[in-house]
Design a protein around this motif. Structure first.
Motif, PDB file in Angstrom:
ATOM      1  N   UNK A 105      -9.420  44.335  32.945  1.00 16.32           N
ATOM      2  CA  UNK A 105     -10.643  44.875  32.396  1.00 16.32           C
ATOM      3  C   UNK A 105     -10.338  45.834  31.392  1.00 16.32           C
ATOM      4  N   UNK A 106      -9.424  46.905  31.506  1.00 15.27           N
ATOM      5  CA  UNK A 106      -8.930  47.716  30.497  1.00 15.27           C
ATOM      6  C   UNK A 106      -8.493  47.242  29.421  1.00 15.27           C
ATOM      7  N   UNK A 107      -7.628  46.154  29.935  1.00 12.48           N
ATOM      8  CA  UNK A 107      -6.898  45.531  28.671  1.00 12.48           C
ATOM      9  C   UNK A 107      -7.875  44.749  27.730  1.00 12.48           C
ATOM     10  N   UNK A 152     -10.635  45.699  26.929  1.00 13.36           N
ATOM     11  CA  UNK A 152     -11.402  46.653  25.872  1.00 13.36           C
ATOM     12  C   UNK A 152     -10.542  46.786  24.897  1.00 13.36           C
ATOM     13  N   UNK A 153      -9.397  46.953  24.975  1.00 16.15           N
ATOM     14  CA  UNK A 153      -8.330  47.257  23.931  1.00 16.15           C
ATOM     15  C   UNK A 153      -7.457  45.991  23.481  1.00 16.15           C
ATOM     16  N   UNK A 154      -8.087  44.805  23.831  1.00 14.01           N
ATOM     17  CA  UNK A 154      -7.337  43.643  23.835  1.00 14.01           C
ATOM     18  C   UNK A 154      -7.050  43.138  22.353  1.00 14.01           C
ATOM     19  N   UNK A 155      -6.095  42.332  21.935  1.00 15.57           N
ATOM     20  CA  UNK A 155      -5.828  41.850  20.803  1.00 15.57           C
ATOM     21  C   UNK A 155      -6.661  40.665  20.883  1.00 15.57           C
ATOM     22  N   UNK A 164     -15.864  43.340  23.748  1.00 19.98           N
ATOM     23  CA  UNK A 164     -15.994  43.544  25.314  1.00 19.98           C
ATOM     24  C   UNK A 164     -16.897  42.754  26.037  1.00 19.98           C
ATOM     25  N   UNK A 217      -2.055  43.458  26.195  1.00 27.45           N
ATOM     26  CA  UNK A 217      -3.001  44.813  25.524  1.00 27.45           C
ATOM     27  C   UNK A 217      -2.072  45.594  24.668  1.00 27.45           C
ATOM     28  N   UNK A 218      -0.958  45.169  24.167  1.00 30.88           N
ATOM     29  CA  UNK A 218      -0.151  45.915  23.393  1.00 30.88           C
ATOM     30  C   UNK A 218       0.319  44.896  22.182  1.00 30.88           C
TER      31      UNK A 218
END
Lengths: 297, 422
Positions: free
Chosen positions: B17-19, B21-24, B99, B131-132
């Motif tokens: 879920x964190x991913x 939020x900052x997901x591609x 999100x 996420x990166x």
């Protein structure tokens, strides 16, 4: 404290390392400013897994389409770090958005009123393995996992907040909007295309409850009063074409009531350089429009 | 690098879920266009009485207007009913957009309108570990079982946000490598969801159109492929052939990034903002390929909606659109390399400039660095980007005004940052 110092020290080392890859003086200057957000020295038992600076022309390399909204809100620089400290893996994204308004805008665009809010910077929220907060022109997003990571994130956030130092408040205009019945954490800032109309940007927004219904107050900020009047004319033209438009002198000079089948009902009036809109007005909410206009005088 | 984590489920979901939020997300949209209504030339208007052109989405037999709505960046609920009023019947969203709030908005509006059985809803779920920077190797790896569990969890959330018991198309989101297209855990999860009736058809989305189409043809599992396709790829004959081949094999093809990043260029220094006519011209160019069923341009204003949907009933180019597509200056402003090769003799080192320009297109306009690196890899020794390092600035001149030097510098910068790795 040692843990937070460890993490913050890693930030510094990673920042310095990432800076070496950057070329322009402007970028270097901005990166130097961001480096100042984190203290030194570096402890020995830490490791940087990944580090980078990104700007508006290459943020897509990190975030792909998610970068759109940051670019839209005017992102200057992202300091992105992936850290390993003992058992914790942490990703720290520090966005320099260029201004407190735009930092608030992008922060609010990703925020839900249902989150667990904490006292951090101007505002912040936290849930399992994640902590995001806003302060001055910075939007800070921390993400991690591992035992005790939430405490680590909070400690790191407090250190970063202290280093940012300035302006731990929300945009001032929001404080001038009526407080009664305003829904907590519902405020937004939209630099472009509020309500799907390019001519209405930028605008501040807040939601107001009335029973189980909700109205939204938009305050669009023009350069001067004549620009605000021009915006109102464009809005009138849009509703005249797509729905109904009526004058509403009882609400104030030049005020209108408008509606169509896809946007619902809208009350609007100008006050100085502001065009104020109440979307989905409910019974009694006309007073909200009047109060907003009075507070913006 | 870490290998499989022995996380408990709570940690795993929190990370995922964190991913989110900052997901591609999938590439840039066109939503930056039209920010100054007063200064921009008038955009074409959709004619609600005009009948849109319909095409069939491959073996799904779904019939759709050729213009659909990419909801990705839209945060104005009224755009959805207005789109429906004008004739749009397909709405595309994803679990990660805003999100999850994008799905919530789609679900709420479709329910309020009471038209669920009249529209085609697609959503997308991504594999964990994205996420990166997608060009970097993730330090986290996941077992197929973890991937499957993760996707099933996320998709359950999608259905809840959409307030639906099924979606019409479920995409494997942003599968930009062969491994991601063929991800075992992903395919197991998607097959299970199709069997349960929660996803009528399966799809895959990718920034690497040729790769994903070829893989989809081999695999035979995906009914629909969502690809990046735009005018900047006009010279990519192999891609255009592959699109036709995939369509003939029954794969439904949906187009995204049709306006190549909208009226603002990916690199603002590369060219001036484009006109509204350029946007409709670019959309029409894509839709002139009949193997493409529909396009999902993103829009965030009513003006952009009308502009895009004006294309749906009439693909004939207007005079202004023809001028854009044929005007060397206009195309030059868009910085499209025509691959004519006339710049080659300008370089004293004999560098393969057209190939570098093509690599730049992949890196910047497709945001696909690995493809850019793959494109540079076959360049003969001494003719590639490394040779450019010996020159302070490029002396080659484009006959169509593409800023070669700027693009070379951009490529150098990307290369020095280490992202151009195949």
């Amino acid at each position: 404290m040692f843990r937070s110092l460890t993490l913050l020290s890693i930030l510094l080392a990673a920042s310095v390392g990432a800076m070496c890859a950057q070329r322009t003086a402007e970028q270097d200057s901005n990166h130097q400013e961001m480096v100042k957000l984190v203290p030194e020295p570096l402890p020995a038992d830490t490791a940087v897994k990944y580090k980078a600076f990104y700007g508006p022309d290459n943020l897509y390399e990190y975030m792909d389409g998610a970068a759109d909204i940051f670019v839209l809100y005017g992102v200057r620089t992202l300091l992105h770090l992936e850290l390993r400290a003992k058992a914790a893996d942490i990703t720290a994204d520090v966005f320099d958005m260029g201004s407190p308004d735009t930092a608030f805008g992008v922060y609010a665009a990703e925020r839900s009123p249902d989150f667990h809010f904490i006292a951090m910077g101007a505002e912040g929220y936290q849930y399992e393995g994640m902590l995001n907060f806003l302060q001055d022109r910075y939007y800070v997003k921390l993400l991690g996992f591992g035992d005790g990571v939430d405490a680590e994130l909070e400690s790191l956030a407090r250190e970063l907040s202290a280093r940012i130092g300035a302006n731990p408040t929300l945009p001032k205009l929001l404080g001038r909007l009526p407080a009664e019945n305003r829904k907590p954490h519902s405020e937004q800032y939209m630099p472009t295309n509020p309500l799907g109309h390019a001519f209405l940007g930028p605008a501040y927004v807040a939601a107001y409850g009335a029973g189980d219904q909700e109205s939204k107050l938009f305050v669009t900020v023009a350069r001067e009063a004549s620009d605000a009047q021009e915006r109102l004319k464009q809005l009138e033209a849009h509703f005249a074409k797509t729905g109904l438009l009526k004058p509403a002198p009882e609400l104030g000079e030049g005020a209108i009531r408008a509606s169509n089948s896809f946007e619902g009902s809208v009350l609007a009036q100008t006050k100085g350089r502001y065009l104020i809109l109440l979307v989905n007005p409910v019974k009694g909410s006309e007073q909200l429009l009047k109060n907003a206009a009075a507070s913006l005088e | 690098m870490e290998k499989f984590h022995s996380w408990n489920r709570r940690d795993f979901i929190a990370r995922v879920m964190g991913s989110l939020a900052a997901s591609p997300l999938l590439g840039r949209s066109d939503f930056l266009f039209g920010q100054s209504a007063k200064s921009a030339p008038a955009a074409p208007k959709a004619d609600a009485s005009a009948k849109p052109i319909y095409r069939t989405l491959g073996r799904t037999s779904i019939s759709l207007p050729i213009v659909s709505m990419g909801v990705m960046n839209a945060d104005v609920p009224g755009l959805i009913p207005r789109s429906y009023q004008l004739g749009i019947r397909h709405f595309d969203t994803a679990a990660v957009y805003q999100q999850g709030r994008n799905e919530e908005m789609v679900g709420r509006m479709i329910k309020e309108m009471g038209v669920r059985d009249k529209v085609i809803i697609s959503t997308k779920v991504a594999r964990p570990g994205r996420s990166r920077d997608r060009n970097q190797t993730s330090s986290l790896t996941y077992s197929p079982a973890e991937v499957k569990a993760n996707l099933l969890d996320i998709f359950q959330g999608s259905l809840k946000r959409l307030q639906m018991d099924h979606v019409d198309i479920l995409y494997n989101h942003a599968a930009d490598s062969v491994a991601e297209v063929n991800s075992e855990g992903t395919l197991e999860a998607m097959a299970a969801l199709k069997k349960e009736g929660k996803a009528r058809f399966l799809g895959v989305s990718s920034h690497r159109p040729e790769m994903v189409l070829k893989e989809a043809m081999k695999l035979g599992v995906y009914d629909v492929v969502l690809i990046t396709i735009n005018f900047t790829m006009a010279s990519d004959e192999e891609l255009l052939r592959t699109i036709d081949e995939a369509a003939k094999k029954g794969i439904g093809i949906v187009a995204m990034k049709t306006q190549a990043g909208g009226a603002l260029r990916p690199d603002p220094k590369l060219g001036k903002p484009l006109t509204p006519a350029s946007q409709t011209a670019l959309l029409k160019w894509v839709l002139h390929h009949e193997s493409i069923t529909t396009a999902i341009p993103g829009y965030t204003t009513y003006e952009q909606l009308e502009q895009n949907f004006s294309v749906a009933s009439n693909l004939a180019y207007t005079t202004e659109e023809k001028e854009f597509l044929s005007d060397k200056n206009a195309v030059a402003n868009a910085q499209f390399c025509a691959q004519c090769g006339q710049c080659r003799p300008d370089c004293p080192q004999g560098v393969d400039i057209p190939q570098l320009m093509r690599s730049h297109m992949y890196a910047v306009q497709y945001s696909n660095h690995s493809l850019a690196a793959e494109t540079m890899a076959p360049i003969a020794s001494g003719k590639g980007l490394a040779t450019c390092e010996s020159c302070e600035s490029c002396r080659a001149t484009c006959r169509h005004s593409v800023n070669i030097a700027r693009k070379i510098e951009h490529l150098k910068k990307l290369a020095s940052s280490g992202v151009l790795q195949a």
